[in-house]
Design a protein around this motif. Structure first.
Motif, PDB file in Angstrom:
ATOM      1  N   GLY A  78       0.903  -1.163  -0.014  1.00 21.61           N
ATOM      2  CA  GLY A  78       0.146  -0.081  -0.094  1.00 21.61           C
ATOM      3  C   GLY A  78       0.717   1.429   0.260  1.00 21.61           C
ATOM      4  O   GLY A  78       0.560   2.364  -0.779  1.00 21.61           O
ATOM      5  N   LEU A  79       1.899   1.276   0.877  1.00 15.68           N
ATOM      6  CA  LEU A  79       2.949   2.523   0.903  1.00 15.68           C
ATOM      7  C   LEU A  79       3.614   2.753  -0.454  1.00 15.68           C
ATOM      8  O   LEU A  79       3.404   3.688  -1.090  1.00 15.68           O
ATOM      9  CB  LEU A  79       3.875   2.060   1.843  1.00 15.68           C
ATOM     10  N   LEU A  80       3.940   1.588  -0.995  1.00 15.92           N
ATOM     11  CA  LEU A  80       4.601   1.675  -2.574  1.00 15.92           C
ATOM     12  C   LEU A  80       3.514   2.126  -3.413  1.00 15.92           C
ATOM     13  O   LEU A  80       4.042   3.141  -4.381  1.00 15.92           O
ATOM     14  CB  LEU A  80       5.342   0.348  -2.792  1.00 15.92           C
ATOM     15  N   PHE A  81       2.589   1.736  -3.405  1.00 15.14           N
ATOM     16  CA  PHE A  81       1.677   2.031  -4.573  1.00 15.14           C
ATOM     17  C   PHE A  81       0.996   3.332  -4.299  1.00 15.14           C
ATOM     18  O   PHE A  81       0.915   4.245  -5.251  1.00 15.14           O
ATOM     19  CB  PHE A  81       0.499   1.273  -4.321  1.00 15.14           C
ATOM     20  N   GLY A  82       0.889   3.816  -3.176  1.00 16.61           N
ATOM     21  CA  GLY A  82       0.689   5.295  -2.931  1.00 16.61           C
ATOM     22  C   GLY A  82       1.472   6.232  -3.158  1.00 16.61           C
ATOM     23  O   GLY A  82       1.134   7.213  -3.851  1.00 16.61           O
ATOM     24  N   GLY A 293      -3.730  -5.937  -5.313  1.00 14.39           N
ATOM     25  CA  GLY A 293      -4.392  -4.883  -5.979  1.00 14.39           C
ATOM     26  C   GLY A 293      -4.268  -3.739  -5.903  1.00 14.39           C
ATOM     27  O   GLY A 293      -3.239  -2.976  -5.206  1.00 14.39           O
ATOM     28  N   CYS A 294      -5.028  -2.623  -7.141  1.00 14.66           N
ATOM     29  CA  CYS A 294      -4.681  -1.226  -6.868  1.00 14.66           C
ATOM     30  C   CYS A 294      -5.827  -0.548  -6.155  1.00 14.66           C
ATOM     31  O   CYS A 294      -6.624  -1.256  -5.243  1.00 14.66           O
ATOM     32  CB  CYS A 294      -4.724  -0.835  -8.423  1.00 14.66           C
ATOM     33  N   THR A 295      -5.967   0.564  -6.335  1.00  9.17           N
ATOM     34  CA  THR A 295      -7.181   1.542  -5.520  1.00  9.17           C
ATOM     35  C   THR A 295      -8.362   0.866  -6.105  1.00  9.17           C
ATOM     36  O   THR A 295      -9.558   0.979  -5.306  1.00  9.17           O
ATOM     37  CB  THR A 295      -7.115   2.943  -6.115  1.00  9.17           C
ATOM     38  N   ALA A 313      -5.024  -1.787   3.054  1.00  8.05           N
ATOM     39  CA  ALA A 313      -4.219  -1.343   1.835  1.00  8.05           C
ATOM     40  C   ALA A 313      -4.697   0.033   1.485  1.00  8.05           C
ATOM     41  O   ALA A 313      -3.696   0.816   1.196  1.00  8.05           O
ATOM     42  CB  ALA A 313      -4.623  -2.132   0.536  1.00  8.05           C
ATOM     43  N   THR A 314      -5.997   0.461   1.799  1.00  8.88           N
ATOM     44  CA  THR A 314      -6.392   1.654   1.349  1.00  8.88           C
ATOM     45  C   THR A 314      -5.835   2.704   2.523  1.00  8.88           C
ATOM     46  O   THR A 314      -5.400   3.663   1.877  1.00  8.88           O
ATOM     47  CB  THR A 314      -8.004   1.972   1.564  1.00  8.88           C
ATOM     48  N   LEU A 315      -5.743   2.619   3.662  1.00  2.00           N
ATOM     49  CA  LEU A 315      -5.206   3.439   4.713  1.00  2.00           C
ATOM     50  C   LEU A 315      -3.759   3.603   4.259  1.00  2.00           C
ATOM     51  O   LEU A 315      -2.944   4.668   4.349  1.00  2.00           O
ATOM     52  CB  LEU A 315      -5.265   2.662   6.111  1.00  2.00           C
ATOM     53  N   MET A 316      -2.887   2.454   3.935  1.00  2.00           N
ATOM     54  CA  MET A 316      -1.693   2.457   3.762  1.00  2.00           C
ATOM     55  C   MET A 316      -1.517   3.393   2.186  1.00  2.00           C
ATOM     56  O   MET A 316      -0.379   4.166   2.194  1.00  2.00           O
ATOM     57  CB  MET A 316      -0.975   1.233   3.526  1.00  2.00           C
ATOM     58  N   GLY A 320       0.819   6.464   2.108  1.00  2.00           N
ATOM     59  CA  GLY A 320       1.996   6.709   0.856  1.00  2.00           C
ATOM     60  C   GLY A 320       1.916   8.050   0.053  1.00  2.00           C
ATOM     61  O   GLY A 320       2.887   8.541  -0.153  1.00  2.00           O
ATOM     62  N   CYS A 321       0.438   8.198  -0.167  1.00  2.00           N
ATOM     63  CA  CYS A 321       0.330   9.492  -1.075  1.00  2.00           C
ATOM     64  C   CYS A 321       0.700  10.737  -0.112  1.00  2.00           C
ATOM     65  O   CYS A 321       1.383  11.592  -0.720  1.00  2.00           O
ATOM     66  CB  CYS A 321      -1.269   9.507  -1.347  1.00  2.00           C
ATOM     67  N   TRP A 322       0.272  10.519   1.131  1.00  2.00           N
ATOM     68  CA  TRP A 322       0.745  11.765   1.899  1.00  2.00           C
ATOM     69  C   TRP A 322       2.209  11.956   2.101  1.00  2.00           C
ATOM     70  O   TRP A 322       2.711  13.238   2.066  1.00  2.00           O
ATOM     71  CB  TRP A 322       0.148  11.692   3.452  1.00  2.00           C
TER      72      TRP A 322
END
Length: 334
Positions: A78-82, A293-295, A313-316, A320-322
């Motif tokens: 999740g972090l990497l994807f974000g 998976g993705c978003t 995953a959504t939280l991570m 990651g975006c932040w």
């Protein structure tokens, strides 16, 4: 029946472009402008799907999956994807529908994303990531962990969604501000709630149609994107299924919507942005593999049937975006 995936993809791409339903722009505006419109639209789509999914399951028309979450892989993925979607300026679904608008940078991200996913799925990165994916926990579905009927979770989600939308509309009418005009987006060109509702309803139909073809899932972008590439390389018919036809439909669906509105135009990113797009696509591919998976898969679909992995995953991804927005200088959305 797999051909229905192409038709759903066409409709999905049309709706994404028409509503500018972009996770990257929505997350960026949440953190940088404290604008909650996208999150409210997303929550509405999730709530509608939740009611529909469990309704179809109660009627015996589909069977929702029960998976065991690999916690470390989900957190890291999740972090990497974000971080990757901020660098790339688009997510998995965004790379498809932005390409349909003529964004050459998104098309590059899509190619890199697909190659990385294929490398993680059956290539040199598979053995590297497999140990993390095999470290599963006992956590599967939230309502099963809590020992309650899923309809309690559905009711809580619907009530929360209705309450937040009511509060946003009340704030918008009493003291309009950039952070309180979510309800006014119903007829606006960005994140309209009407489009979000249609995306949710289409998601319910998508799962039922996908189930009819032998695939037990609804919207999905990461694995189907890899399957498209695998089919082009190997020619094996097993890769040309409901999911791969679904993602292939997003591109012309988005193009048709952009063409109707006069919004299609080729946009080539500056040369200095190309390495950033490539790195973002790689991080997205690795992250989506680890996070399951993705978003679209996690944030839009898995949250609706209360998967622990979907919510974590959504939280991570948000974290990651932040982090990427705080640490890196990135241009605006594609």
């Amino acid at each position: 029946m797999p051909l229905s995936g192409l038709l759903v993809g066409l409709a999905f791409g049309f709706l994404l472009q028409r509503g500018q339903f972009c996770f990257v722009c929505g997350f960026r505006e949440l953190f940088q402008k404290r604008d909650p419109r996208f999150m409210l639209a997303l929550l509405l789509a999730v709530a509608i799907q939740s009611v529909g999914f469990f309704g179809l399951q109660a009627a015996g028309l589909i069977r929702l999956p029960t998976e065991q979450m690999p916690i470390l892989a989900t957190v890291l993925g999740g972090l990497l994807f974000g971080m990757g979607i901020i660098l790339a300026r688009c997510c998995g679904s965004g790379s498809w529908f932005r390409s349909g608008e003529g964004a050459a940078g998104s098309l590059l991200v899509l190619l890199v994303f697909a190659i990385t996913l294929a490398a993680c799925q059956a290539g040199p990165l598979k053995n590297l990531l497999q140990p993390l994916l095999q470290q599963t926990s006992s956590l599967g579905l939230i309502h099963e962990t809590l020992g309650i009927a899923p309809w309690w979770c559905v009711a809580a989600l619907v009530v929360m969604c209705a309450g937040l939308l009511w509060r946003a509309r009340r704030q918008a009418t009493s003291s309009p501000s950039p952070a309180s005009d979510a309800a006014e987006a119903v007829e606006a060109g960005r994140y309209p709630l009407g489009i979000a509702a249609l995306i949710g309803l289409l998601g319910v139909l998508a799962w039922w149609l996908s189930w009819q073809s032998g695939r037990n899932y609804g919207y999905g972008v990461a694995v189907p994107t890899a399957n498209v590439l695998q089919y082009l390389v190997t020619g094996q018919s097993r890769y040309l299924n409901w999911g791969s036809l679904f993602v292939l439909g997003i591109l012309p669906g988005a193009f048709f919507s952009a063409w109707l509105r006069g919004q299609f135009r080729w946009r080539v990113p500056p040369v200095e942005q190309v390495p950033q797009c490539i790195l973002g696509g790689v991080l997205m591919g690795v992250g989506a593999t680890l996070a399951g998976g993705c978003t679209i898969t996690n944030t839009l679909v898995a949250t609706a049937y209360f998967s622990w992995q979907g919510w974590l995953a959504t939280l991570m991804i948000l974290l990651g975006c932040w982090l990427a927005l705080r640490l890196l200088r990135t241009p605006s959305c594609a």
